[in-house]
Design an enzyme around this catalytic site. Structure first.
Site, short mmCIF file in Angstrom:
data_model
loop_
_atom_site.label_atom_id
_atom_site.label_comp_id
_atom_site.label_asym_id
_atom_site.label_seq_id
_atom_site.Cartn_x
_atom_site.Cartn_y
_atom_site.Cartn_z
N ARG A 292 -17.22 -14.22 -4.53
CA ARG A 292 -18.49 -13.61 -3.88
C ARG A 292 -19.16 -12.95 -4.73
O ARG A 292 -19.32 -11.77 -5.42
CB ARG A 292 -17.64 -12.43 -2.97
CG ARG A 292 -16.89 -12.79 -1.65
CD ARG A 292 -16.34 -11.58 -1.14
NE ARG A 292 -15.70 -12.15 0.38
CZ ARG A 292 -14.66 -12.25 0.71
NH1 ARG A 292 -13.80 -12.33 -0.21
NH2 ARG A 292 -14.32 -12.63 1.90
N ARG A 328 -19.98 -18.75 -4.59
CA ARG A 328 -20.70 -18.61 -3.37
C ARG A 328 -22.10 -18.00 -3.95
O ARG A 328 -22.02 -17.03 -4.41
CB ARG A 328 -20.37 -17.92 -2.15
CG ARG A 328 -21.04 -17.73 -1.04
CD ARG A 328 -20.26 -17.00 0.12
NE ARG A 328 -19.99 -15.56 -0.17
CZ ARG A 328 -19.21 -14.69 0.70
NH1 ARG A 328 -18.86 -15.11 1.83
NH2 ARG A 328 -19.14 -13.46 0.41
N ASN A 450 -13.68 -14.92 8.89
CA ASN A 450 -13.80 -13.46 9.23
C ASN A 450 -15.14 -13.58 9.94
O ASN A 450 -15.15 -12.59 11.07
CB ASN A 450 -14.22 -12.79 7.95
CG ASN A 450 -13.09 -12.96 7.09
OD1 ASN A 450 -11.97 -13.04 7.34
ND2 ASN A 450 -13.51 -12.53 5.61
N ASP A 451 -16.21 -14.26 9.47
CA ASP A 451 -17.57 -14.07 10.36
C ASP A 451 -17.43 -15.01 11.49
O ASP A 451 -18.04 -14.93 12.41
CB ASP A 451 -18.73 -14.60 9.27
CG ASP A 451 -19.20 -13.45 8.56
OD1 ASP A 451 -19.32 -12.00 9.20
OD2 ASP A 451 -19.40 -13.42 7.42
N ARG A 461 -17.23 -7.24 13.39
CA ARG A 461 -16.04 -7.11 12.39
C ARG A 461 -15.63 -5.71 11.80
O ARG A 461 -14.84 -5.17 11.30
CB ARG A 461 -15.92 -8.06 11.26
CG ARG A 461 -17.03 -8.10 10.30
CD ARG A 461 -16.91 -9.28 9.33
NE ARG A 461 -16.22 -9.11 8.19
CZ ARG A 461 -16.65 -10.12 7.13
NH1 ARG A 461 -17.57 -11.02 7.26
NH2 ARG A 461 -15.97 -9.91 6.03
N CYS A 498 -11.46 -20.05 3.57
CA CYS A 498 -11.60 -18.99 2.64
C CYS A 498 -11.50 -17.66 3.18
O CYS A 498 -11.61 -16.63 2.47
CB CYS A 498 -12.70 -18.89 1.57
SG CYS A 498 -14.14 -19.13 2.25
C1 PEP Z 1 -15.93 -14.87 5.67
O1 PEP Z 1 -16.78 -14.74 6.59
O2 PEP Z 1 -14.97 -15.38 6.34
C2 PEP Z 1 -15.88 -15.15 4.42
C3 PEP Z 1 -14.93 -15.41 3.72
O3 PEP Z 1 -16.91 -14.26 3.80
P1 PEP Z 1 -17.15 -12.74 3.79
O4 PEP Z 1 -15.90 -11.99 4.18
O5 PEP Z 1 -17.60 -12.20 2.42
O6 PEP Z 1 -18.25 -12.36 4.91
MG MG Z 2 -18.75 -14.42 5.82
#
Ligand code: PEP
Ligand code: MG
Length: 540
Positions: A292, A328, A450-451, A461, A498
């Site tokens: 990240r 990224r 996650n997103d 979230r 990821c």
């Molecule tokens: C996600 O969104 O799953 C991700 C890996 O990116 P971040 O958690 O940094 O938004």
């Molecule tokens: Mg993300």
């Protein structure tokens, strides 16, 4: 003993002293003082403490990001000595008989305005610096900085922690995090998991716990303040058992990630900064599936230079010695706010100007990062990944900019990997639905669950109140993941996950059955995942 429940955001047991972290006060009140000389002395002591803090930050930054990244802290130390700045503070305290906090804040404001109005670019940039040093002195005066005693490893208790605060902390001194606010899906919780330390959110923290002996049990989401002898003995035994299990997992180092029926998968690690590579290597990850990079932009007060970024990326690539390192590009916005970007306040930042959208709007920032990434690609096995993609046009635009940067480097005879692998994050429902088209454009996909969960289920979230609704096991999410894997493979792109779901033991089998190529998880979870994969029989 007080026993209290919360919500676990990173597993494990920590035993140690609890220390309260207080955010610096934003507002300063004007107060009359009777003894102005005592106030002057208060100011001078605080200024000296601020100087010591800056020296420590300089030493830390020098080690972590190099000379040019550390230089700012040297500049700040010099500014603290500036005669005009100091005279203004002395005058205000002596003439107006005001408190030191007010004199410092007001002087900071005046000088900052004066610098900002200057034509000279160098002086204009000092406006933020003078504000920064003034805020630092005010924090010391308010007793804020001094209240975080981290001379020995501690369990940190806070109302909430922003990712920018967390990245600045000395990780070797943190045993666990405990916060009242925050959610298990926030980046601060993700950082705790990357660091492999327990953390809990939604804890009804109390001021008088400060300094008390505490046990955080992230496995059962329980905290014990002032534990009894009996609980201490029991928890120490559990912690010893946990350490023993971790030791046993170390025997899996060097072994393949292969199921009993011979299906293989790559297990990579997620990191946030250069220092995390030690944990990646210690846990025998096959590569880095998500670096990240935005954490290089957080916790500083200016854009990291191309040179600083190049050094960070090159160090990671070199330390990984030929193993894949997926970096990224900048993904700020939402909970990852960076003041110096001066982004407008948004009602809905998670759906706002964030990540790749900022990069496309501000190509100079994007190009600096791409140049640093390409230059570092000559020193290891780097892949570049782009976040928050929603369209093919966007990817084409990004590829165009990448080609421009490549051409500039070629022209300047700077070495880089010509056929550098590029991939995108699949974390919006739009990108899932067009994953067949996107697969034609890139080498790989990495699913950001996650997103993807946030945008598919329409659930913020960050909002702890919505956690009962945040269900990443939702059939919609699992179908989407399957669709992305199949479309990716048809179009010749490999596919990984990821997001945090990649480490969910209840879903590993399902992902393997779908044909996932890679799972990228917190370094401390790699060996446990390897163990369950090696015990799995997909034909059985
Ligand atoms: C996600 O969104 O799953 C991700 C890996 O990116 P971040 O958690 O940094 O938004
Ligand atoms: Mg993300």
């Amino acid at each position: 003993m007080i026993t209290i429940k919360g919500k676990s955001s990173s597993k494990g047991i920590a035993i140690g002293r609890l220390v309260k972290y207080v955010k610096p006060e934003a507002t300063v009140k004007r107060e009359k003082v009777s003894d102005v000389e005592a106030e002057v002395a208060r100011y001078e002591t605080a200024r000296d403490t601020a100087k010591e803090q800056l020296q420590k930050l300089y030493d830390k930054a020098l080690k972590e990001v190099g000379e040019s990244g550390a230089a700012i802290f040297e500049v700040h130390q010099m500014m603290l000595e500036d005669e005009d700045y100091n005279d203004s503070i002395y005058n205000m305290i002596r003439t107006d008989a005001v408190n030191a906090e007010f004199a410092v804040a007001k002087t900071g404001e005046n000088f900052s305005e004066m610098f900002a109005g200057m034509d000279d670019e160098y002086f204009a940039a000092r406006a933020t610096d003078v504000k920064d040093i003034s805020e630092r002195i005010v924090s010391v005066l308010a007793g804020v900085a001094g209240s975080l005693d981290m001379s020995e490893p501690v369990i940190l208790m806070a109302e909430d922690l922003a990712p920018s605060e967390t990245v600045q902390m000395d990780k070797s001194k943190l045993l666990a995090f405990v916060t009242r606010l925050g959610s298990a899906n926030s980046h601060t919780a993700i950082l705790a998991r990357t660091m492999g330390i327990p953390s809990m959110v939604e804890v009804d923290i109390q001021d008088d716990w400060d300094g008390k002996m505490t046990i955080v049990d992230g496995n059962t989401a329980t905290i014990y303040i002032d534990p009894t002898e009996e609980v201490m003995v029991k928890m120490e035994a559990l912690k010893a058992e946990e350490t023993k299990q971790k030791q046993l997992l170390l025997e899996l180092k060097g072994k393949e990630n292969v199921t009993l029926d011979g299906t293989k998968v790559n297990l990579y690690a997620n990191i946030g900064n250069v220092g995390d590579v030690a944990a990646v290597l210690a846990n025998d990850a096959g590569g880095i599936g998500l670096f990240r990079s935005e954490f290089l932009y957080l916790g500083t007060d200016n854009y990291p230079s191309e040179e600083d970024q190049f050094n960070a990326y090159r160090t990671v690539a070199q330390n990984m010695a030929g193993k894949k390192v997926i970096i990224r590009t900048l993904d700020i916005g939402a909970d990852k706010q960076v003041d110096y970007f001066q982004l407008d306040k948004e009602d809905n930042p998670a759906m706002g100007l964030r990540a790749i959208r900022i990069c496309l709007e501000r190509p100079a920032i994007f190009k600096t990062q791409l140049r640093a990434l390409l230059r570092a690609s000559a020193f290891g096995n780097i892949s570049i990944m782009f976040p928050m993609i929603i369209s093919v046009e966007e990817v084409k635009k990004i590829k165009g900019i990448l080609e421009e940067v490549k051409a500039e480097l070629r022209e300047a005879n700077v070495a880089f990997k010509e056929d550098i692998e590029i991939g995108i994050m699949i974390e919006t429902p739009a990108s899932v639905m067009i994953s067949d088209l996107l697969a034609e454009e890139v080498d790989f996909f990495s699913i950001g669950t996650n997103d993807l969960t946030q945008y598919t289920l329409a659930i913020d979230r960050q909002n702890a109140k919505l956690e009962p609704f945040y269900n990443p096991h939702h059939e919609a999410i699992l179908r989407m993941i399957n669709m992305v894997i199949q479309n990716g493979h048809k179009g010749g792109a490999w596919v990984g996950i990821c997001g945090e779901l990649g480490a969910d033991p209840e879903l590993t089998r399902r992902f393997m059955e779908m044909g996932i190529d890679e799972l990228s998880v917190s370094p401390s979870l790699i060996l446990g995942l390897r163990k369950s994969i090696r015990e799995m029989d997909l034909k059985g």
